[in-house]
Design an enzyme around this catalytic site. Sequence first.
Site, PDB file in Angstrom:
ATOM      1  N   TYR A  50       0.655  -1.193   0.099  1.00 28.30           N
ATOM      2  CA  TYR A  50       0.108  -0.019  -0.495  1.00 28.30           C
ATOM      3  C   TYR A  50       0.916   1.538  -0.168  1.00 28.30           C
ATOM      4  CZ  TYR A  50      -3.987  -2.736   0.858  1.00 28.30           C
ATOM      5  OH  TYR A  50      -4.991  -3.474   0.901  1.00 28.30           O
ATOM      6  N   GLY A 211     -16.844   1.487  -3.796  1.00 29.07           N
ATOM      7  CA  GLY A 211     -15.893   2.485  -4.226  1.00 29.07           C
ATOM      8  C   GLY A 211     -16.848   3.462  -4.592  1.00 29.07           C
ATOM      9  N   GLY A 212     -17.632   4.232  -3.766  1.00 29.27           N
ATOM     10  CA  GLY A 212     -18.177   5.100  -3.857  1.00 29.27           C
ATOM     11  C   GLY A 212     -19.072   5.011  -4.983  1.00 29.27           C
TER      12      GLY A 212
END
Lengths: 288, 288, 288
Positions: A50, A211-212
């Site tokens: 990440y 994810g929106g």
Amino acid sequence: MERKHLHLKGPELSRIVAGAWRWNAEADVHRLVSVSLEAGITSFDHADIYGDYGNEKIFGEVLRKNPGLRKNMQLITKCGIKLLSGHHRKTWIKHYDTSKEHILASVDNSLKALGTDYIDLLLIHRPDPLLDPEEVSETFGLLKQNGKVLHFGVSNFSNTQFEMLQSYLPFPLVTNQVEVSLSKLDALYDGTLDTLLRFKACPMAWSPLGGGRLMSAASALWSKKESYKATETQLSLAWLLKHPSGMFPVIGTTQPERVIESAKAININLDRQDWFEMLKIASGRDVP
Amino acid sequence: MERKHLHLKGPELSRIVAGAWRWNAEADVHRLVSVSLEAGITSFDHADIYGDYGNEKIFGEVLRKNPGLRKNMQLITKCGIKLLSGHHRKTWIKHYDTSKEHILASVDNSLKALGTDYIDLLLIHRPDPLLDPEEVSETFGLLKQNGKVLHFGVSNFSNTQFEMLQSYLPFPLVTNQVEVSLSKLDALYDGTLDTLLRFKACPMAWSPLGGGRLMSAASALWSKKESYKATETQLSLAWLLKHPSGMFPVIGTTQPERVIESAKAININLDRQDWFEMLKIASGRDVP
Amino acid sequence: MERKHLHLKGPELSRIVAGAWRWNAEADVHRLVSVSLEAGITSFDHADIYGDYGNEKIFGEVLRKNPGLRKNMQLITKCGIKLLSGHHRKTWIKHYDTSKEHILASVDNSLKALGTDYIDLLLIHRPDPLLDPEEVSETFGLLKQNGKVLHFGVSNFSNTQFEMLQSYLPFPLVTNQVEVSLSKLDALYDGTLDTLLRFKACPMAWSPLGGGRLMSAASALWSKKESYKATETQLSLAWLLKHPSGMFPVIGTTQPERVIESAKAININLDRQDWFEMLKIASGRDVP
């Protein structure tokens, strides 16, 4: 915040997990950690990769400055992907590596970056076609024995991959972290959640808000906002939390106020018919 | 040539197996057998139906003329398909038959044609929807008891078919021979290889070169030829050999020089990143 | 009529089962029951919801008028679906409910409507995504203990759903009632029948005639009518009966003469090649 064991022999995590995927140099990670802990979110989900191999170290700075925090939190991290990155010059193609050598090195890197001497839960990030289950079993055994990792799981594994790797291990895989949300329902239908229920390992749900995509979608999905006094985010999480597999949603926000908002989803108990109405709208069809 | 057990309780075969599918009257089978053995390929893959029910007999001629050969080789054959053929006048439609009567008769035919008194490994050629697992179990038991067949497996079976038949047998299915190659990747993704790993039975790979489709394809796939000093065929086989399921490729060539070429693939150890680059080119996409 | 156990520890049913799906107020249910029993069809398949929650009661009238019938028949019913219906005003969306509360209430309703004090076999009608296997296990245990239900199974479950629920139960699921016919072959290829064979639970086949689609279809399918002296219906059922999974077709007719016609299918033993020819025509392709 409810805490729950991922597996009878697994770690006890907060039912909602904070994901550090985007907790990079531009985020106020110190504040995110504080706010999460205040909201009862004690479990943090990392991966070696990440932030281009950088986020674990940023999180580790918080722990180094606040040494008392570690004992009240659970750290999850992942390994097995090798990205093209300035940090790994020997990698010339994105690939997977679940060799003993790489897993051990990746765990040591994570421990150092996070500033801790143990990881609560280590996940194989992706199903590596070259995964040698005997080698992974030996490696997990070593990490458990020397106390560097307490529990093991996988991520994005299929049913057959999960069952195969489990069959080589002398201890349980305590989770499969998979993508599941109202806008990504596959895990409900392809046997992923069934298989985890059979192995009595709870799923972790990544991208639990789709994810929106959900938020901008059909307003009909949110018709119950007022009756539950809840936001779209809270309804989305509550929908996952009601599933009998015992999902642990991994939220990915970088906004402290959204952490607080998400944590409150734990208190919503969706009515069965409301749950099915949301399924109907999300899937575009009635149950058969 | 490395030799390896297909299963802990299965036969030890040469890691590359010579397939007799096209070893018919037009092929120089005597030479193919000699060359294979010299190259360390000691295992030969037959089926009752190959060459319109004729290839086993042609192979048997070689053994009859060279009685010393049998003890240094392993013979695999298959049964369960009934073809339209002048040799089987009662068959008026291509179908499957895994009845006790047919399996026993087919094995006796194969033993006679091959000129041997035992078969090392017998495979059910295709998943027969009318397969009665109790009947097959009884039949396999008889064949094992009277020494006509030493080990049993299947071919082209799905995961559920494999697990179902296995559950009725008192001894292990030692393989599932399936189509897998750089141009046919399904077995890597549909659980076939995972399931075999779980049952600790190695796959046999038929059409490991993709029936030649690969050779005429994207030259990018072969960019590593020089660094490995290898041919396309050798890289294709080495790619399969690296998979942790322990695949045994079954080559189908009728050209002695290609047998020799293929056998050398065993010495190539592909680098992990090269393996993933070949997967990327073959599948047309990066790993997720 | 052959009778057979659905499972070694399951109920003994007539090999052909009469389905009461359309046995509503417009059907002569009294006559259908008599004719079925005379034809040796002793097993009757219900669901709480059939006929808008009404068919069980209509069938029950027959039993109430003929109290001697019950002991010679086996009653199967289902629960778990909640329909929009004037009879259930609290339901505002079609959904599933496999909670303890609903299963117990549904069974009590069925017992009362059918006029019996036990159900031979209770099925969960559809795979409920909110099914909690611990709760279902507890509920089944209660129903078994108090004698209201003798055996349990499921309907329309996938392989992973079946195996998951089974893993929570201390006794076997004795069937999975699925749609299968010459015009709906999925269960032969998707592992449904394999999995049932593995668990030694026989399938029940709903819509075994493909809802009539077969009858109007390709006449080639029926080319063997004369040689078997059989009707289309009988050939269709005989085709299912030959499968080694031991299917129990559930016929859905409301015409007494069709019940008699169907019952005779039990005496037809299709030749293997004829079976494969029918498969070829139904699937549109030769076996591989």
